[in-house]
Design an enzyme around this catalytic site. Structure first.
Site, PDB file in Angstrom:
ATOM      1  N   LYS A 291      -6.485 -13.822 -10.084  1.00 44.99           N
ATOM      2  CA  LYS A 291      -5.016 -13.813 -10.209  1.00 44.99           C
ATOM      3  C   LYS A 291      -4.496 -15.209 -10.584  1.00 44.99           C
ATOM      4  O   LYS A 291      -5.241 -16.182 -10.539  1.00 44.99           O
ATOM      5  CB  LYS A 291      -4.385 -13.330  -8.900  1.00 44.99           C
ATOM      6  CG  LYS A 291      -4.866 -11.935  -8.470  1.00 44.99           C
ATOM      7  CD  LYS A 291      -4.050 -10.808  -9.083  1.00 44.99           C
ATOM      8  CE  LYS A 291      -4.835  -9.552  -9.293  1.00 44.99           C
ATOM      9  NZ  LYS A 291      -4.715  -8.506  -8.301  1.00 44.99           N
TER      10      LYS A 291
HETATM   11  C1  PLP Z   1      -4.879  -7.274  -7.751  1.00 42.54           C
HETATM   12  C2  PLP Z   1      -3.967  -6.139  -7.617  1.00 42.54           C
HETATM   13  C3  PLP Z   1      -3.699  -5.529  -6.373  1.00 42.54           C
HETATM   14  C4  PLP Z   1      -4.306  -5.978  -5.075  1.00 42.54           C
HETATM   15  O1  PLP Z   1      -5.627  -6.230  -5.135  1.00 42.54           O
HETATM   16  P1  PLP Z   1      -6.480  -6.866  -3.937  1.00 42.54           P
HETATM   17  O2  PLP Z   1      -7.805  -7.005  -4.581  1.00 42.54           O
HETATM   18  O3  PLP Z   1      -6.449  -5.913  -2.817  1.00 42.54           O
HETATM   19  O4  PLP Z   1      -5.875  -8.176  -3.557  1.00 42.54           O
HETATM   20  C5  PLP Z   1      -2.789  -4.496  -6.351  1.00 42.54           C
HETATM   21  N1  PLP Z   1      -2.169  -4.064  -7.451  1.00 42.54           N
HETATM   22  C6  PLP Z   1      -2.382  -4.611  -8.646  1.00 42.54           C
HETATM   23  C7  PLP Z   1      -1.638  -4.095  -9.835  1.00 42.54           C
HETATM   24  C8  PLP Z   1      -3.311  -5.650  -8.780  1.00 42.54           C
HETATM   25  O5  PLP Z   1      -3.554  -6.174  -9.982  1.00 42.54           O
END
Ligand code: PLP
Length: 375
Positions: free
Chosen positions: A182
C-alpha cells in the site's frame, strides 16, 4: 537484465530506528506509540477519531459491525475490488448486492445504485479503488434519501481527494490498510476513521476483546476480537505517515512517467485516467489491453519471462466460486467490471523506479504485447 518486481515498500532509517526503540522499550502492545499513531492519523485524514487495527480486513469487519449490519441485511457494493470489501459483509451474515462500475475510475457507478435499493438495504459500502475516490456526492444524496449508512473502503486511496475533500471523511466510517504494497505500510495493519464517538468506542472495544476503555483487563461486556495493532507496527506506521505526502508525490511522478511513455501506444494500451474533481494517490498503475483474458494472461507470462512482474488487477468478486454458489452470480452480470478484470494488468510500481526504468519496462511491455497480445 534488470528485474522489476510489482511492488516494494519504502522503508527509511527513521522507520528502522523507531521500531528498534519500541523493541528496547519493552512495551510491545497497547502502549503509547499506537495511541500516537491513531492521533496523528486522524489529524492527517481530518476525522475526529482513528482506531488502529491489525489489518484492513479486520477494520472493515468492525466498521460493518459498528454500523449495526447483520443477518438478512443487504449492503450495496462494488464487484471490482479486493475480495475483503465483500467478504466483510459475509462475516456478519449480510448479503453483498453488487452494482457495476464507472468506466473511468472503476469505482461503483452511483447512477446505478438506486434501482438496487430494497427494504433490506442497510448500507452502501464504496471502495475507492487504485487510489481514486468514488463520486461521493450522488452516494451521499442516496444515503440521505433512503437513510442508509455509508462505509468507505479507502484501503487503496489514502490521501486522495474528491472535490477537495479527503477520501475517508464522507461516510459514517472509513477503513485504511497498511499491507506492504500500500502507499504506506505497517507490514500488516489498518485504521478505522470516524467522526462518531459511538462508532469509535465500539470499534476500540471490539478490537480489544469487547473491553471498554474503563473496564478492567478481564472484563468483557460484548463479543469482541483481538484485532489490535502492536507497537512495532504502530511505530512503523507513525514514521511512514510523516513521509506520506512525499511518498504520494513520488508515486504521482512515476505514474506521470508511465502515462507519458504509454501515450504513443494509445491504440493498443489504455492508460489509467483520473476523473474530474478527483486527485489520485496511485496504489497501483493498471493498464487495459485489448483482447481476451487468456491473451492478457499470456502477456503476463511472457513479461515475467522478460524480468517484468505484472498481475491481473483485479478479478471481479462476483465470479469467485463461493460467491457464484452462494448468490447465483454469473458471468455477464456486471459487464464493465468483467471487462476491466479480463483486460487489466498492473505494471511494476514503487518508489525507487527511475524514468529510465519506466522507459525500459514500457519498452519490454510493448514488445511483449505486440508479440503475444493479439494472437
Ligand atoms: C488492501 C485492501 C484491503 C485490506 O487488506 P488487508 O490485507 O486486510 O490489510 C481491503 N480492501 C481493499 C480494496 C484493499 O485493497
Amino acid at each position: 537484465m534488470k528485474e522489476f518486481p510489482l511492488a516494494r515498500p519504502y522503508i527509511g532509517q527513521a522507520e528502522i530506528n523507531s521500531v528498534v526503540k519500541v523493541l528496547k522499550s519493552g512495551v510491545l502492545s497497547l502502549g503509547p506509540v499506537g495511541q500516537e499513531f491513531e492521533e496523528a492519523f486522524a489529524k492527517r485524514v481530518g476525522t475526529r477519531y482513528a482506531c488502529a487495527v491489525s489489518s484492513g480486513t479486520a477494520g472493515l469487519h468492525l466498521a460493518i459491525l459498528a454500523a449495526g449490519i447483520g443477518y438478512g441485511d443487504e449492503v450495496i457494493t462494488t464487484p471490482f475490488s479486493f475480495v475483503a470489501s465483500a467478504n466483510c459483509i459475509l462475516y456478519v451474515g449480510a448479503k453483498p448486492v453488487f452494482v457495476d462500475i464507472d468506466p473511468i475510475t472503476y469505482n461503483i457507478d452511483p447512477a446505478k445504485i438506486e434501482k438496487k435499493i430494497t427494504r433490506r438495504t442497510k448500507a452502501i459500502l464504496v471502495v475507492h479503488i487504485f487510489g481514486q475516490p468514488t463520486a461521493m456526492d450522488t452516494v451521499m444524496k442516496l444515503a440521505k434519501k433512503y437513510k442508509l449508512r455509508v462505509i468507505e473502503d479507502a484501503c487503496e486511496s489514502i490521501g486522495a481527494t474528491y472535490q477537495g475533500r479527503q477520501a475517508g471523511t464522507f461516510g459514517e466510517s472509513a477503513v485504511f490498510a497498511f499491507y506492504a504494497n500500500k502507499q504506506m505500510t505497517t507490514a500488516e495493519g489498518g485504521m478505522i476513521v470516524t467522526n462518531s464517538k459511538r462508532v469509535y468506542e465500539q470499534c476500540k472495544s471490539l478490537a480489544n476483546q469487547g473491553r471498554s476503555a474503563n473496564l478492567q483487563w478481564l472484563d468483557h461486556n460484548r463479543l469482541g476480537y483481538n484485532y489490535r495493532l502492536d507497537e512495532l507496527s504502530s511505530a512503523l506506521g507513525r514514521e511512514q505517515l510523516r513521509r506520506l505526502d512525499w511518498m504520494i508525490a513520488k508515486r504521482r511522478q512515476i505514474a506521470g512517467w508511465y502515462t507519458e511513455c504509454l501515450s504513443e501506444f494509445a491504440d493498443i494500451v489504455e492508460a489509467p485516467q483520473t476523473a474530474p474533481g478527483n486527485t489520485h494517490t496511485w496504489f497501483v498503475y493498471v493498464v487495459l489491453i485489448h483482447g481476451t483474458s487468456s491473451q492478457r494472461d499470456r502477456v503476463i507470462q511472457a513479461l515475467h519471462n522478460s524480468g517484468v512482474a505484472s498481475k491481473p488487477y483485479l478479478p471481479s468478486i462476483h465470479l469467485f466460486k463461493f460467491y457464484k454458489e452462494q448468490f447465483g452470480y454469473r458471468r455477464g452480470d456486471f459487464p464493465l467490471s468483467e471487462s476491466v478484470s479480463d483486460r487489466s494488468l498492473a505494471l511494476p510500481f514503487y518508489i525507487g523506479l527511475t524514468k529510465k526504468d519506466v522507459k525500459e519496462i514500457v519498452s519490454r511491455f510493448i514488445t511483449t504485447l505486440t508479440r503475444y497480445g493479439n494472437k
